[in-house]
Design a protein around this motif. Structure first.
Motif, short mmCIF file in Angstrom:
data_model
loop_
_atom_site.label_atom_id
_atom_site.label_comp_id
_atom_site.label_asym_id
_atom_site.label_seq_id
_atom_site.Cartn_x
_atom_site.Cartn_y
_atom_site.Cartn_z
N ALA A 9 7.62 -14.95 -7.92
CA ALA A 9 6.43 -14.11 -7.88
C ALA A 9 6.41 -13.36 -6.56
O ALA A 9 7.04 -13.76 -5.59
CB ALA A 9 5.17 -14.96 -8.02
N VAL A 10 5.70 -12.24 -6.55
CA VAL A 10 5.50 -11.46 -5.33
C VAL A 10 4.01 -11.26 -5.13
O VAL A 10 3.23 -11.30 -6.08
CB VAL A 10 6.21 -10.09 -5.39
CG1 VAL A 10 7.71 -10.26 -5.45
CG2 VAL A 10 5.71 -9.24 -6.53
N ARG A 11 3.62 -11.06 -3.87
CA ARG A 11 2.25 -10.73 -3.55
C ARG A 11 2.26 -9.34 -2.93
O ARG A 11 2.91 -9.11 -1.91
CB ARG A 11 1.63 -11.74 -2.58
CG ARG A 11 0.15 -11.46 -2.34
CD ARG A 11 -0.52 -12.50 -1.46
NE ARG A 11 -0.39 -13.82 -2.05
CZ ARG A 11 -0.06 -14.92 -1.38
NH1 ARG A 11 0.18 -14.86 -0.09
NH2 ARG A 11 0.03 -16.08 -1.98
N ILE A 12 1.55 -8.43 -3.55
CA ILE A 12 1.48 -7.04 -3.11
C ILE A 12 0.00 -6.69 -2.93
O ILE A 12 -0.79 -6.85 -3.87
CB ILE A 12 2.14 -6.10 -4.13
CG1 ILE A 12 3.62 -6.47 -4.32
CG2 ILE A 12 1.98 -4.64 -3.69
CD1 ILE A 12 4.31 -5.74 -5.44
N LYS A 42 9.24 -13.64 3.08
CA LYS A 42 8.87 -12.22 3.06
C LYS A 42 10.07 -11.41 2.60
O LYS A 42 11.21 -11.76 2.89
CB LYS A 42 8.42 -11.77 4.45
CG LYS A 42 7.11 -12.40 4.83
CD LYS A 42 6.49 -11.69 6.00
CE LYS A 42 5.14 -12.34 6.25
NZ LYS A 42 4.21 -11.46 6.87
N ALA A 43 9.77 -10.32 1.90
CA ALA A 43 10.84 -9.48 1.37
C ALA A 43 10.36 -8.04 1.26
O ALA A 43 9.17 -7.77 1.21
CB ALA A 43 11.26 -9.99 0.00
N GLU A 44 11.34 -7.15 1.24
CA GLU A 44 11.08 -5.77 0.88
C GLU A 44 11.44 -5.64 -0.59
O GLU A 44 12.51 -6.09 -1.01
CB GLU A 44 11.93 -4.82 1.72
CG GLU A 44 11.51 -4.78 3.17
CD GLU A 44 12.36 -3.83 4.00
OE1 GLU A 44 13.33 -3.25 3.48
OE2 GLU A 44 12.04 -3.69 5.18
N VAL A 45 10.54 -5.05 -1.37
CA VAL A 45 10.77 -4.96 -2.81
C VAL A 45 10.60 -3.52 -3.28
O VAL A 45 9.85 -2.74 -2.68
CB VAL A 45 9.81 -5.88 -3.60
CG1 VAL A 45 10.02 -7.33 -3.21
CG2 VAL A 45 8.36 -5.49 -3.41
N THR A 46 11.32 -3.19 -4.33
CA THR A 46 11.09 -1.94 -5.04
C THR A 46 10.94 -2.26 -6.51
O THR A 46 11.53 -3.22 -7.01
CB THR A 46 12.23 -0.92 -4.85
OG1 THR A 46 13.43 -1.46 -5.40
CG2 THR A 46 12.44 -0.58 -3.38
N GLY A 47 10.15 -1.49 -7.18
CA GLY A 47 9.91 -1.69 -8.61
C GLY A 47 8.54 -1.16 -8.96
O GLY A 47 7.97 -0.35 -8.23
N GLU A 48 8.02 -1.63 -10.08
CA GLU A 48 6.71 -1.17 -10.51
C GLU A 48 5.96 -2.29 -11.21
O GLU A 48 6.55 -3.24 -11.72
CB GLU A 48 6.82 0.05 -11.43
CG GLU A 48 7.60 -0.21 -12.71
CD GLU A 48 7.74 1.04 -13.56
OE1 GLU A 48 6.85 1.90 -13.53
OE2 GLU A 48 8.74 1.13 -14.27
N ILE A 59 15.05 -6.69 -4.46
CA ILE A 59 14.33 -7.63 -3.61
C ILE A 59 15.27 -7.99 -2.48
O ILE A 59 16.35 -8.55 -2.71
CB ILE A 59 13.89 -8.90 -4.36
CG1 ILE A 59 12.92 -8.55 -5.50
CG2 ILE A 59 13.27 -9.91 -3.40
CD1 ILE A 59 12.49 -9.74 -6.34
N THR A 60 14.89 -7.63 -1.26
CA THR A 60 15.70 -7.93 -0.08
C THR A 60 14.91 -8.86 0.81
O THR A 60 13.85 -8.48 1.34
CB THR A 60 16.04 -6.62 0.68
OG1 THR A 60 16.67 -5.71 -0.21
CG2 THR A 60 16.93 -6.92 1.86
N LEU A 61 15.42 -10.08 0.96
CA LEU A 61 14.72 -11.06 1.81
C LEU A 61 14.81 -10.64 3.26
O LEU A 61 15.84 -10.17 3.73
CB LEU A 61 15.34 -12.43 1.64
CG LEU A 61 15.25 -13.04 0.23
CD1 LEU A 61 15.91 -14.40 0.21
CD2 LEU A 61 13.82 -13.13 -0.22
N LEU A 62 13.72 -10.83 3.98
CA LEU A 62 13.68 -10.53 5.41
C LEU A 62 13.93 -11.82 6.18
O LEU A 62 13.57 -12.91 5.73
CB LEU A 62 12.30 -9.96 5.78
CG LEU A 62 11.94 -8.65 5.08
CD1 LEU A 62 10.52 -8.24 5.45
CD2 LEU A 62 12.93 -7.56 5.42
#
Length: 67
Positions: A9-12, A42-48, A59-62
């Protein structure tokens, strides 16, 4: 979050979404000490967001911050 099992899951913007397109085991052992069943990262994510789920492209983990 309540789900069927350990699900990625992600939190945005303060809201949580289950992820489609990437799996929890794509980032190592989900049940290991730092795995996503036991830890938050924490991660940088792209998508919708579609139908209240996050459709991930990347999903790129930081790196973890050291205290």
């Amino acid at each position: 979050m309540k789900g069927k099992d350990c699900e990625l899951a992600v939190r945005i913007d303060g809201k949580s979404y289950f992820v489609d397109g990437k799996g929890i085991d794509d980032f190592g052992d989900a049940h290991g000490k730092h795995g996503f069943c036991n830890a938050i990262g924490k991660a940088e994510v792209t998508g919708e967001i579609v139908n209240n789920r996050f459709k991930a492209k990347t999903i790129t983990l930081l790196p973890e911050k050291k205290d």
